[in-house]
Write an enzyme that holds these catalytic residues in place. Structure first.
Site, PDB file in Angstrom:
ATOM      1  N   SER A 298      11.012 -38.610  42.043  1.00  0.00           N
ATOM      2  CA  SER A 298      10.154 -38.452  43.907  1.00  0.00           C
ATOM      3  C   SER A 298       9.589 -39.284  43.476  1.00  0.00           C
ATOM      4  O   SER A 298       9.468 -40.215  44.882  1.00  0.00           O
ATOM      5  CB  SER A 298       9.085 -37.485  42.981  1.00  0.00           C
ATOM      6  OG  SER A 298       9.846 -35.993  43.106  1.00  0.00           O
ATOM      7  N   HIS A 349       3.794 -40.425  43.900  1.00  0.00           N
ATOM      8  CA  HIS A 349       4.061 -39.651  45.320  1.00  0.00           C
ATOM      9  C   HIS A 349       4.012 -41.031  46.570  1.00  0.00           C
ATOM     10  O   HIS A 349       4.552 -41.700  46.751  1.00  0.00           O
ATOM     11  CB  HIS A 349       4.387 -38.538  46.122  1.00  0.00           C
ATOM     12  CG  HIS A 349       5.100 -37.570  45.244  1.00  0.00           C
ATOM     13  ND1 HIS A 349       4.691 -36.018  45.801  1.00  0.00           N
ATOM     14  CD2 HIS A 349       5.749 -37.457  44.361  1.00  0.00           C
ATOM     15  CE1 HIS A 349       5.453 -35.407  45.500  1.00  0.00           C
ATOM     16  NE2 HIS A 349       6.096 -36.478  44.513  1.00  0.00           N
TER      17      HIS A 349
END
Length: 523
Positions: A298, A349
């Site tokens: 991610s 993220h």
């Protein structure tokens, strides 16, 4: 007056705006009497419609304006230019015979700094130079259009065709150059990463389980206590692990589309650097701001978002004309989802997003100049990462990190992996002051359980006594103490502990059976 002379001036004006000033053709109608242009050189952006038309009456002009304004709204929406100004410039040979001043505007500059302004300027052919001058000043043209002397031209039509062809060619060349920006490279690295990630997932599933915390840590997930112990390579290996099939599928799809787009724009080598640097910075951010075990691509994938945003910074109008709003909306949704769902590692993220943008600034776009900017970006990233690592390594681990040890040990005890579980409870009890109830109490209980299996009854008794001291209502601990006393032949002590367990948990069949056995032995 020759109609062709008017058309020549019309195309000379368009030629200058496109070929000399660098404006962009949006649309040319079939007969060439209407050309829509985007002035994207600076903000506020403008959409300019230049038409060569004659009107007998003011109502004909008004009808044309109504249709034009409606089309301008649709066009600005399609191009993502809702706030752009609109100028409708009409070059005419014959003005309407009746009054039309109330319909059109003067060729005066727009209100400074205004947006969404629109107006129509009707310029008679013989006043073109005079009325175009204030517009040239307003638009910031480098120079006024150059008009060929009609006395020097014997045949106007070839000149018109030449100008028209040159405008069309300039438009096609610009479109081709813009298209090349999106197809500089081919996604070789993306297509190489996908099977590697899949192969690692299958390998772990065959050996253990990708949803097991123990397996994830064993195969390289980001786990703060082990990074503190020197396993820095987890910053990179975590990028290749995924927690379950859904996590794998979601990240693989994102990598296929986002990674492919970024690799086509930046090229394979630059993409590789962006991907790994973004993933690394995402892992470092997770290390600093999140003590949970984390794994997945991610951070690197959000780095692809960062790379696309960097492309949008350099080619702003092209970005918003094509994929810009879609990228921003999807990014906002993903970030919002990360803040709403507690288990999502938003630190990775956001770190990956910033890392991808910074990495893009370091490697630059193909053919992008500016070595100073690249070196400055590299320096800023290096200093920032060093600061984060220093902060992360100097920060004391909280109970959150050691709870993971408890979860792994508990899982192994239930799977009867007694010896494997022991090391985790030993680590927990070494830092007992950092743990809170009820985790620490249960850790003493499980440690006693393991020691009893090793026939270390005295050590087990000691830890069980600590357990019931910390939580007098822990009936399982009282029962296990009774079992230890039973094994040691201390039947009355065992009965006392068992009666306490039954007081807390009355009617338990296992407890009742042991009570009967103890009463028989005592009596």
């Amino acid at each position: 007056m020759n109609k062709l002379n008017v058309i020549l001036r019309y195309w000379e004006t368009i030629y200058h705006l496109i070929n000399k000033e660098g404006m962009r053709v949006i649309y040319i109608n079939d007969d060439g009497e209407e050309v829509w242009i985007e002035d994207d050189r600076k903000e506020p952006y403008q959409v300019i419609r230049i038409a060569q038309k004659d009107f007998d009456w003011a109502r004909d002009l008004k009808s044309d304006l109504v249709q034009t304004y409606e089309r301008s709204k649709l066009l600005k929406k399609r191009l993502g230019l809702r706030s752009a100004n609109f100028v409708n410039l009409i070059i005419t040979q014959f003005e309407p015979v009746d009054s039309y001043d109330h319909i059109v505007d003067q060729a005066l500059p727009l209100t400074a700094g205004g947006i969404q302004q629109q107006r129509t300027i009707l310029i008679p052919y013989d006043q073109l130079d005079q009325m175009l001058f204030p517009l040239a000043t307003e638009w910031g043209l480098n120079e006024m259009p150059t008009y060929i002397s009609l006395d020097d031209i014997h045949d106007v039509e070839p000149s018109i065709q030449s100008l028209k062809y040159s405008v069309q060619q300039a438009s096609e060349n610009r479109n081709e150059q813009e298209k090349k920006l999106f197809f500089y490279g081919r996604p070789f690295v993306t297509y190489m990463l996908l099977p590697i990630i899949l192969a690692i997932f299958i390998f772990i599933e065959l050996k253990a389980s990708t949803t097991s915390i123990e397996s994830l840590i064993h195969y390289g997930a980001k786990f703060n206590p082990l990074i503190h112990e020197g396993e820095w390579w987890r910053f990179f290996t975590a990028m290749f692990l995924h927690i379950g099939i859904f996590h794998l599928l979601m990240n693989s799809l994102a990598l296929f589309y986002l990674g492919g787009a970024v690799e086509r724009i930046f090229g394979s080598l630059r993409f590789l650097m962006i991907y790994f640097l973004a993933g690394f910075i995402g892992s470092v951010a997770s290390f600093v701001f999140n003590e949970q075990v984390s794994a997945g691509a991610s951070g690197a994938i959000f780095g692809c978002f960062g790379a696309l945003l960097y492309f949008g910074l350099i080619h702003r109008r092209l970005f918003f004309r094509t994929m810009g709003m879609n990228v921003i909306v999807i990014l906002i949704i993903n970030l919002a989802f990360g803040f709403m769902v507690p288990m999502i590692d938003n630190g990775a993220h956001i770190g990956g997003l910033v890392g991808g943008f910074a990495a893009s600034a370091i490697v630059g776009l193909p053919s992008q100049k500016g070595l100073k900017i690249k070196i400055s970006s590299l320096f800023i990233v290096f200093v920032s990462v060093c600061f984060l690592l220093y902060y992360g390594y100097s920060k004391e681990l909280t109970s959150q990190s050691y709870i993971i040890y408890f979860q792994i040990g508990e899982e192994q005890v239930h799977n009867e992996q007694i010896q494997e579980a022991k090391q985790y409870f030993e680590k927990i009890l070494k830092v007992d002051e950092q743990l809170t109830e009820p985790v620490l109490t249960e850790a003493y209980f499980y440690m006693a359980y393991i020691q009893a299996h090793e026939n270390k009854l005295n050590e087990a008794e000691e830890n069980l006594l600590i357990t019931v001291e910390r939580d007098p209502k822990f009936h399982q601990a009282h029962y296990n103490l009774a079992l230890i006393y039973y094994e040691q032949g201390r039947y009355r002590d065992a009965l006392n502990q068992l009666q306490e367990a039954l007081r807390i948990e009355p009617g338990n069949s296992s407890y009742e059976s042991l009570k009967e056995e103890l009463n028989r032995l005592i009596n």
